[in-house]
Design an enzyme around this catalytic site. Structure first.
Site, PDB file in Angstrom:
ATOM      1  N   HIS A 116       0.841  -1.196   0.000  1.00 41.70           N
ATOM      2  CA  HIS A 116       0.000   0.000   0.000  1.00 41.70           C
ATOM      3  C   HIS A 116       0.879   1.251   0.000  1.00 41.70           C
ATOM      4  O   HIS A 116       2.084   1.159   0.227  1.00 41.70           O
ATOM      5  CB  HIS A 116      -0.892   0.038   1.257  1.00 41.70           C
ATOM      6  CG  HIS A 116      -0.107   0.175   2.536  1.00 41.70           C
ATOM      7  ND1 HIS A 116       0.587  -0.866   3.104  1.00 41.70           N
ATOM      8  CD2 HIS A 116       0.139   1.248   3.330  1.00 41.70           C
ATOM      9  CE1 HIS A 116       1.211  -0.450   4.194  1.00 41.70           C
ATOM     10  NE2 HIS A 116       0.966   0.831   4.360  1.00 41.70           N
ATOM     11  N   ASP A 135       0.914   5.118   2.030  1.00 35.93           N
ATOM     12  CA  ASP A 135       0.284   5.783   3.173  1.00 35.93           C
ATOM     13  C   ASP A 135      -0.416   7.035   2.661  1.00 35.93           C
ATOM     14  O   ASP A 135       0.167   7.815   1.907  1.00 35.93           O
ATOM     15  CB  ASP A 135       1.327   6.152   4.238  1.00 35.93           C
ATOM     16  CG  ASP A 135       1.939   4.910   4.897  1.00 35.93           C
ATOM     17  OD1 ASP A 135       1.351   3.819   4.781  1.00 35.93           O
ATOM     18  OD2 ASP A 135       3.007   5.041   5.530  1.00 35.93           O
ATOM     19  N   HIS A 192       4.798   0.134  -0.098  1.00 35.91           N
ATOM     20  CA  HIS A 192       5.578  -0.704   0.817  1.00 35.91           C
ATOM     21  C   HIS A 192       4.704  -1.814   1.381  1.00 35.91           C
ATOM     22  O   HIS A 192       3.476  -1.778   1.251  1.00 35.91           O
ATOM     23  CB  HIS A 192       6.191   0.161   1.932  1.00 35.91           C
ATOM     24  CG  HIS A 192       5.196   1.000   2.683  1.00 35.91           C
ATOM     25  ND1 HIS A 192       4.624   2.143   2.162  1.00 35.91           N
ATOM     26  CD2 HIS A 192       4.657   0.849   3.911  1.00 35.91           C
ATOM     27  CE1 HIS A 192       3.792   2.660   3.037  1.00 35.91           C
ATOM     28  NE2 HIS A 192       3.779   1.892   4.114  1.00 35.91           N
ATOM     29  N   ARG A 225       8.241  -8.941  15.013  1.00 31.79           N
ATOM     30  CA  ARG A 225       8.598  -7.561  14.641  1.00 31.79           C
ATOM     31  C   ARG A 225       7.648  -6.608  15.346  1.00 31.79           C
ATOM     32  O   ARG A 225       6.440  -6.867  15.422  1.00 31.79           O
ATOM     33  CB  ARG A 225       8.461  -7.407  13.119  1.00 31.79           C
ATOM     34  CG  ARG A 225       8.619  -5.969  12.611  1.00 31.79           C
ATOM     35  CD  ARG A 225       8.550  -5.940  11.080  1.00 31.79           C
ATOM     36  NE  ARG A 225       8.415  -4.580  10.583  1.00 31.79           N
ATOM     37  CZ  ARG A 225       9.457  -3.805  10.271  1.00 31.79           C
ATOM     38  NH1 ARG A 225      10.677  -4.246  10.408  1.00 31.79           N
ATOM     39  NH2 ARG A 225       9.243  -2.581   9.830  1.00 31.79           N
TER      40      ARG A 225
HETATM   41  C1  LIG Z   1      -7.496  -1.004   3.948  1.00 30.43           C
HETATM   42  C2  LIG Z   1      -7.285   0.122   4.598  1.00 30.43           C
HETATM   43  C3  LIG Z   1      -6.530   0.231   5.880  1.00 30.43           C
HETATM   44  C4  LIG Z   1      -6.190   1.715   5.928  1.00 30.43           C
HETATM   45  C5  LIG Z   1      -7.470   2.290   5.409  1.00 30.43           C
HETATM   46  C6  LIG Z   1      -7.683   1.492   4.143  1.00 30.43           C
HETATM   47  O1  LIG Z   1      -9.016   1.514   3.661  1.00 30.43           O
HETATM   48  C7  LIG Z   1      -6.699   2.014   3.085  1.00 30.43           C
HETATM   49  C8  LIG Z   1      -5.486   2.740   3.741  1.00 30.43           C
HETATM   50  C9  LIG Z   1      -4.978   2.000   4.982  1.00 30.43           C
HETATM   51  C10 LIG Z   1      -3.990   2.822   5.799  1.00 30.43           C
HETATM   52  C11 LIG Z   1      -2.512   2.584   5.443  1.00 30.43           C
HETATM   53  C12 LIG Z   1      -1.640   3.509   6.319  1.00 30.43           C
HETATM   54  C13 LIG Z   1      -2.048   3.484   7.788  1.00 30.43           C
HETATM   55  O2  LIG Z   1      -1.628   2.268   8.369  1.00 30.43           O
HETATM   56  C14 LIG Z   1      -3.593   3.617   7.936  1.00 30.43           C
HETATM   57  C15 LIG Z   1      -3.993   3.803   9.400  1.00 30.43           C
HETATM   58  C16 LIG Z   1      -4.089   4.714   7.060  1.00 30.43           C
HETATM   59  O3  LIG Z   1      -4.323   5.859   7.360  1.00 30.43           O
HETATM   60  O4  LIG Z   1      -4.325   4.236   5.796  1.00 30.43           O
HETATM   61  C17 LIG Z   1      -4.238   2.427   7.227  1.00 30.43           C
HETATM   62  C18 LIG Z   1      -5.767   2.308   7.284  1.00 30.43           C
HETATM   63  C19 LIG Z   1      -6.272   1.460   8.467  1.00 30.43           C
HETATM   64  O5  LIG Z   1      -5.592   0.548   8.925  1.00 30.43           O
HETATM   65  O6  LIG Z   1      -7.426   1.715   8.866  1.00 30.43           O
HETATM   66  O1  LIG Z   2       4.796  -2.244  10.365  1.00 31.86           O
HETATM   67  C1  LIG Z   2       5.530  -1.774   9.496  1.00 31.86           C
HETATM   68  O2  LIG Z   2       6.741  -1.886   9.515  1.00 31.86           O
HETATM   69  C2  LIG Z   2       4.891  -0.980   8.366  1.00 31.86           C
HETATM   70  C3  LIG Z   2       3.388  -0.953   8.468  1.00 31.86           C
HETATM   71  C4  LIG Z   2       2.759   0.043   7.595  1.00 31.86           C
HETATM   72  O3  LIG Z   2       3.203   0.257   6.499  1.00 31.86           O
HETATM   73  C5  LIG Z   2       1.572   0.764   8.056  1.00 31.86           C
HETATM   74  O4  LIG Z   2       1.110   0.504   9.182  1.00 31.86           O
HETATM   75  O5  LIG Z   2       1.065   1.614   7.294  1.00 31.86           O
HETATM   76 FE   LIG Z   3       2.270   1.981   5.579  1.00 29.34          FE
END
Ligand SMILES: C=C1C[C@]23C[C@@]1(O)CC[C@H]2[C@@]12CC[C@H](O)[C@@](C)(C(=O)O1)[C@H]2[C@@H]3C(=O)O
Ligand SMILES: O=C(O)CCC(=O)C(=O)O
Ligand SMILES: [Fe+2]
Length: 339
Positions: free
Chosen positions: A212, A214, A269, A279
């Site tokens: 994904h 961020d 990543h 981890r």
């Molecule tokens: C599948 C998902 C988890 C996420 C929200 C989403 O719909 C798409 C983005 C995902 C992500 C990736 C980065 C962060 O870990 C996170 C908190 C964010 O802001 O976007 C996660 C979201 C999540 O875990 O709720």
């Molecule tokens: O846990 C990690 O090292 C990366 C996880 C990550 O990419 C995320 O939480 O968005």
């Molecule tokens: Fe991430």
């Protein structure tokens, strides 16, 4: 906490039977186990930091930071509290959940069917809200979180200012003011990937956290010395990031890609589970206020057209929460170039 008792507790998250691990995603291709030397290292105490940061953000969207100013004691305190939390019985951890909007989650990531070999705490960074973390000594955990977050937020501000300086744009707080804003919609996440001994036996690669980008402006990641993090290069290949428990890894997020009109790259990543070691990672996602308009900075357009349609962070968030992890979330907001 002895390593073994942590692993035993972690295994309670999900039973390690064939049936359970089959629900997860595996990487079919044979992965290289050698680490790539290609990760840029930025020493924040050196005068050339700003130029190295810009170069790394343009080429990879990812770099490692040393001399970051976050005290090792603050890092160790939080790591130790987090490990204590994850070593509790599942039923206790669930009291801090569900993760929507903030709390404990395991296996399931987001709301659209993504799963990973991971358990986590998703928290707001907003000091006005008390962290709803349970455990044997919630006050100690909250205190460690507060100290760590304020230090990491300071680093985020410093890096964002260096980016503006390196890009030669004014004012230098053009990015940093967004994460420093009282209304900043920043998030903090602690991920725990238990060791998965079944993998060590089978020699397979299990997804801990699927690929994904961020969505926010910037992510500051610190992990223990267990490998697993990988980043994607422009050609779509993946490289393993050598773990380094005393440094921070910085990701450019989607919002910064948009604000720089695509000059900085939001890095894809993922994390692969480890067969031998657990981890633990802690990530600060610096986001703008919900009402903030996310658009290319005029000073970076130089007569060029915006690659993106206009949107607010609130609109982007609404859109991403309906997406799967691997989706190209910015795709909906790209302008089709006029031919
Ligand atoms: C599948 C998902 C988890 C996420 C929200 C989403 O719909 C798409 C983005 C995902 C992500 C990736 C980065 C962060 O870990 C996170 C908190 C964010 O802001 O976007 C996660 C979201 C999540 O875990 O709720
Ligand atoms: O846990 C990690 O090292 C990366 C996880 C990550 O990419 C995320 O939480 O968005
Ligand atoms: Fe991430």
């Amino acid at each position: 906490m002895p390593h073994q008792s942590l692993e035993q507790a972690a295994r309670k998250m999900v039973l390690l039977s064939k049936a359970t691990t089959e629900q997860y995603s595996y990487i079919k291709t044979c992965m290289s186990t050698t680490f790539s030397p290609q990760i840029p290292i930025v020493d924040l105490s050196k005068p050339d930091a700003k130029n190295l940061i810009v170069k790394a953000c343009e080429e990879l969207g990812f770099f490692k930071v040393i001399n970051h100013g976050v005290p090792m004691e603050a890092i160790s305190q939080l790591e130790s509290e987090a490990l204590k939390f994850f070593s509790m019985p599942h039923i206790e951890k669930e009291k801090a959940g569900p993760p929507n909007p903030f709390g404990y989650g395991s296996k399931s990531i987001g709301h659209n069917g993504d799963v990973g070999w991971v358990e986590y705490l998703l928290l707001t960074t907003n000091q006005e809200h008390t962290f709803s973390v349970c455990g044997q000594n919630p006050e100690k955990f909250r205190c460690a979180l507060k100290i760590y977050m304020s230090s990491v937020k300071r680093m985020a501000c410093e890096i964002l200012e260096l980016m503006a300086e390196g890009l030669k744009i004014q004012p230098k707080n053009v990015f940093s003011k967004l994460v420093m804003d009282k209304q900043s919609d920043s998030v903090f996440r602690v991920n725990h990937y238990p060791a998965c001994p079944e993998l060590a036996v089978k020699g397979e690669n299990l997804i801990g956290f699927g690929e994904h980008t961020d969505p926010q402006i910037i992510s500051l990641l610190r992990s223990n010395n267990t490998s697993g993090l990988q980043i994607s290069l422009r050609d779509g290949s993946w490289i393993a990031v050598p773990p380094d428990h005393s440094s921070f890894f910085i990701n450019v997020g989607d919002s910064l890609q948009v604000m720089t009109n695509g000059r900085f790259r939001s890095v894809r990543h993922r994390v692969l589970a480890n067969g031998f070691k657990s981890r633990l990672s802690m990530i600060y996602f610096g986001g703008p206020p919900l009402s903030e308009k996310i658009a290319p900075l005029p000073s970076l357009m130089k007569g060029k057209e915006s690659l993106y349609k206009e949107f607010t962070w609130f609109e982007y968030k609404k859109s991403i929460y309906g997406s799967r992890l691997a989706d190209n979330r910015l795709g909906h907001f790209e302008r089709i170039a006029a031919s």
